[in-house]
Design an enzyme around this catalytic site. Structure first.
Site, short mmCIF file in Angstrom:
data_model
loop_
_atom_site.label_atom_id
_atom_site.label_comp_id
_atom_site.label_asym_id
_atom_site.label_seq_id
_atom_site.Cartn_x
_atom_site.Cartn_y
_atom_site.Cartn_z
CD1 TRP B 319 -2.87 1.13 0.92
CD2 TRP B 319 -1.85 2.73 1.90
NE1 TRP B 319 -3.50 2.54 1.20
CE2 TRP B 319 -2.16 3.53 2.04
CE3 TRP B 319 0.06 3.24 2.69
CZ2 TRP B 319 -2.74 4.31 2.59
CZ3 TRP B 319 -0.47 4.04 3.74
CH2 TRP B 319 -1.65 4.61 3.03
CG HIS B 320 3.19 2.75 3.35
ND1 HIS B 320 2.76 1.87 4.27
CD2 HIS B 320 2.91 3.58 4.06
CE1 HIS B 320 2.24 2.17 4.92
NE2 HIS B 320 2.45 3.31 5.01
N GLY B 321 4.04 1.79 -1.62
CA GLY B 321 4.28 2.49 -2.92
C GLY B 321 4.11 1.13 -3.85
CG PHE B 468 2.00 7.57 0.22
CD1 PHE B 468 2.47 6.05 1.10
CD2 PHE B 468 2.82 8.19 -0.11
CE1 PHE B 468 3.43 5.34 1.45
CE2 PHE B 468 4.14 7.81 0.65
CZ PHE B 468 5.10 6.64 1.32
#
Lengths: 373, 468
Positions: B319-321, B468
């Site tokens: 989810w962070h990248g 994000f």
């Protein structure tokens, strides 16, 4: 008591926002900032395409930052807070000892290789012309003892050595750092600006003499005169300190002057001096030398001799009055703004020697200083 | 638009507050919605369509589920459609190029990357709207029939682009009915000012130190400088992100909303599991409630629980990248949490507090190295930290960095603990005392003024969680 506190806070907050909003709307935009020596962003044009590309919003944010009410006071306040945090640097400028401001010279970026490549490309195009390269170090390399305690900058001696190594054989690299260091008790660089003084330029000129093949004039052959006393240079504009002691600006004139003329390709007229006193009134007093940046300036003297082309940035301006003593013609070219074909120009003017002269800081960070057509 | 900008503080916010408080009650949601659209469209006008599309899909899914209340198949179909649409949006805009790069690497194909800019806040608003449809499906929240109210929730500018991930159920009631009194508004100002100070004065300042150290080649990096660097980054990301959450919560209060807290002094935790209960709380609880528990949670034996944990942490990292280092970063924490559950937690409890704090801080710092660098670079940096290279221990540059950042580092260190807050409330400005009544407003105004000075002279104002 809590209710009082809340009301106080809300009142202060609302008043602050409202006051700023009204003042920002009411004050007239400034076109130019004397202190920062740059044009401020103006209100961008609103158009459908600029909105959709995002250009409008970017420019608009620059605009409100540049035109923010009491801008200079805010900027000073930030510098004061930095000082409270025991910071000795603001916006990349060290607050050094004895009133010196010095640039935090950092590791060179890819621009350095690009600029070297430009010179090498020139050497390939003109195998029969003598090429010289002189890069002026920043004041932090000449006066490292003026840096704040414990501060250090990237090693410029090493960068200069790398440049000398990467130039084509046959190109003469003229080192000046040691000669300047040896004279560091003299006033070689401005305390508040990134340039060298005319004194600093004089010692660089002496180092050039051997390589270019003339015998330099001695200091006694010049009449030295202080023409301005309160020069606040580019470092001063970035450091944003209140009460920075200004620099003195000194001009060296030969005691036996020779007539000369200088013409510019983007300014009408012909002038008989390389000094332009009108700039002493404004902020950017360094433009006293050679009238600041022009794409092309041609200096002609009554003296028989060779023809020199100088591809340069503003560091050359304080040095050219010395070189003018030794050439019949000097063609001063700023490749950032020179749009004609350099190759053609050099051939047409039958140039015999070329000097590339830049400040090391710009040479290591601004790509395109030496690129030419 | 970001909160920490002159444009937001001195133009957008006064205008939005003015319009909001002038508008009659029944138009307040509409005003909020329109302000939020302007806020989002600033700088990225095209992607606004995407957000509205996501909102429309979830709104319709909710309405359909409401209409076919008894029909389980329809309800399930609606939920699937909503989740699929949201995840596809996120997948396409955030992960397509990552997928293409990996395919090209594995198959040797040469598919051109799409090079789409990531729509601002997409990771946040897709998760927020999914929380709505899932909760409606589970019968945990009522269907929102008013599209404007729902759209105002999705686009709510205080939390739109960087969270916290406000769940629909948290604000469902306040979307219909909310009020602001002086106390709440003042609290909002305080939170906003504190958040702004954390971001502009602390995070940006220490971020410059990290940028400088990160820029140095590993071979030229003394061991202790590498440590200082990662500590600087740990501070930067905490003050950046928690400052942003504070501003969001404060702004929410000014418009009558109560969001849940997103940070609770994460660096004072004594285990990784505790750290994640204190860091980006809204994300952790989202994954717990909508992924971990549906997977079975910790029922069904240790092996199954470990599997579930690793799935959740894979997702959290991803989810962070869209990059393997984020996946690795997530799995790293997942693995530590599994170990803590198995035996580490029991050990840590018996250790003196100093050691368990040290364990957590080290675990997190190593984590940030993985987070900040891609694989080989992270390895090179870790080698320097562990003294495995030929690096010097320290150099004059480090002393200079410590001297010029010393005051800041002390402030950052203290500020990451509950100490200053306790000191403020008990000694400096106790509630009910006259001193406190004046000091709190004065302090907030001081932060606002100094932050403004930094924004006017800003050359360095990145925002870590913006993409994000």
């Amino acid at each position: 008591m809590q209710r009082l506190s809340d009301r106080l806070l809300i009142t202060a907050f609302v008043l602050f926002l409202a006051a700023m909003l009204l003042l920002n709307i009411a004050t007239v935009d400034r076109a130019f900032s004397e202190r920062e020596n740059r044009y401020l962003t103006r209100r961008p044009e609103l158009s459908l395409s600029s909105v959709f590309s995002g250009r409008f919003s970017r420019r608009f944010e620059e605009y409100i930052t540049d035109q923010f009410v009491f801008r200079d006071q805010w900027v000073f306040l930030k510098a004061d807070v930095e000082r409270l945090l025991l910071r000795t640097e603001n916006n990349g400028i060290f607050l050094g000892r004895d009133g010196w401001l010095l640039e935090n010279f950092q590791r060179p970026g890819p621009a350095l290789a690009r600029n070297i490549q430009g010179i090498n490309r020139f050497a390939d195009a003109f195998p029969d012309i003598r090429i010289h390269v002189l890069l002026a170090p920043t004041s932090a390399a000449v006066y490292p003892e003026k840096l704040p305690p414990l501060a250090a900058v990237w090693d410029q001696r090493q960068v200069l050595a790398e440049v000398a190594q990467s130039l084509r054989p046959g190109i003469a690299f003229v080192p000046v750092l040691d000669a300047l260091r040896a004279r560091r008790d003299e006033y070689l660089y401005f305390r508040t600006d990134h340039h060298w003084t005319m004194t600093g330029a004089y010692y660089a000129y002496r180092e050039l003499a051997d390589a270019l093949g003339f015998s330099p004039l001695a200091p006694e052959e010049f009449h030295r005169e202080t023409v301005a006393r309160d020069f606040q240079g580019t470092y001063s504009a970035k450091a944003n300190r209140r009460r920075i002691r200004g620099d003195a600006l000194e001009a060296w004139r030969p005691r036996t002057p020779r007539p000369l003329t200088i013409t510019f390709n983007d300014r009408p007229g012909s002038f008989d001096s390389l000094f332009f006193p009108r700039h002493l009134e404004g902020r950017n007093k360094y433009d006293y030398f050679l009238d600041g940046n022009h794409p092309l300036a041609v200096i002609k003297t009554s003296r028989p001799g060779g023809k020199l082309a100088v591809c340069k940035d503003s560091f050359a301006h304080a040095l050219l009055p010395f070189l003018a003593q030794h050439y019949a013609e000097i063609h001063v070219i700023d490749l950032r703004f020179f749009t004609a074909s350099l190759e053609q120009y050099i051939r047409q003017q039958e140039i015999d020697q070329v000097l590339f002269l830049y400040g090391l800081s710009a040479f290591a960070s601004d790509a395109g200083l030496t690129s030419f057509r | 638009m970001v909160f920490s900008s002159l444009l937001f503080i001195f133009y957008f916010l006064p205008a939005a507050l003015g319009l909001y408080y002038l508008a009659p009650r029944r138009y307040k949601n509409l005003v909020l919605f329109l302000c939020s659209l302007f806020f989002y469209a600033w700088g990225e006008p095209v992607y606004i369509v995407l957000m509205l599309f996501s909102a429309a899909v979830d709104y319709s899914a909710g309405r359909l589920m409401g209409k076919y209340n008894g029909n389980k198949a329809v309800r399930r179909w609606c939920l699937t459609a909503s989740v699929l649409v949201n995840l596809s949006l996120l997948g396409f805009f955030k992960y397509a190029d990552f997928l293409i790069a990996n395919l090209n690497f594995l198959l040797g194909s040469r598919i051109a990357p799409l090079n789409l800019p990531l729509p601002i806040g997409i990771s946040f608003y897709t998760f927020q709207t999914m929380s709505y449809t899932i909760d409606v499906y589970r019968g945990q929240t009522d269907v929102q029939k008013d599209f404007i109210a729902f759209a105002a929730y999705v686009s709510l500018f205080p939390q739109l682009i960087a969270g916290p991930i406000v769940r629909y159920s948290t604000v469902a009631h306040q979307l219909r009915q909310r009020s602001v009194d002086a106390e709440k508004f003042a609290l909002g100002i305080k939170r906003f000012a504190v958040g702004l100070g954390k971001k502009v004065l602390l995070a940006n300042n220490i971020g410059q130190l990290w940028a400088q150290i990160k820029d140095t080649a590993p071979a030229d990096l003394p061991v202790l400088t590498a440590w200082l660097g990662i500590v600087a980054f740990a501070f930067q990301i905490y003050y950046d992100f928690s400052g942003y959450s504070d501003m969001a919560i404060g702004l929410g209060k000014m418009f009558g909303f109560d969001f849940l807290e997103n940070f609770n002094y994460p660096y004072i935790a004594r285990s990784v599991a505790e750290f994640w209960r204190r860091w980006h709380i809204s994300l952790g609880t989202w994954f717990r409630d909508y992924l971990y528990i549906p997977l079975g949670g910790n029922r069904g034996g240790a092996a199954k629980a470990a599997r579930n944990l690793l799935i959740v942490w894979f997702a959290t990292g991803f989810w962070h990248g869209a990059s393997w280092n984020f996946v690795l970063w997530g799995l790293y924490f997942g693995a530590l949490i599994v170990l803590e559950r198995l035996f580490l937690q029991a050990w840590l409890r018996r250790l003196p507090a100093v050691l368990s704090h040290l364990y957590l801080l080290l675990a997190v710092c190593f984590g940030w190295v993985i987070f900040e660098f891609n694989g080989p670079q992270a390895l090179a940096y870790l080698r320097v930290m562990l003294g495995l290279g030929n690096n010097a221990l320290l150099d004059p540059g480090l002393i200079y960095m410590l001297a010029t950042n010393g005051v800041l580092l002390v402030i950052l260190g203290l500020g990451a603990t509950p100490l200053p807050n306790a000191l403020w409330e008990k000694v400096i400005a106790p509630r009910g005392k006259r001193r406190g009544a004046v000091l709190a407003p004065a302090f907030c105004l001081l932060i606002l003024v100094v932050a403004t000075a930094y924004l006017v002279d800003s050359s360095y104002n990145p925002f870590l969680y913006f993409r994000f």
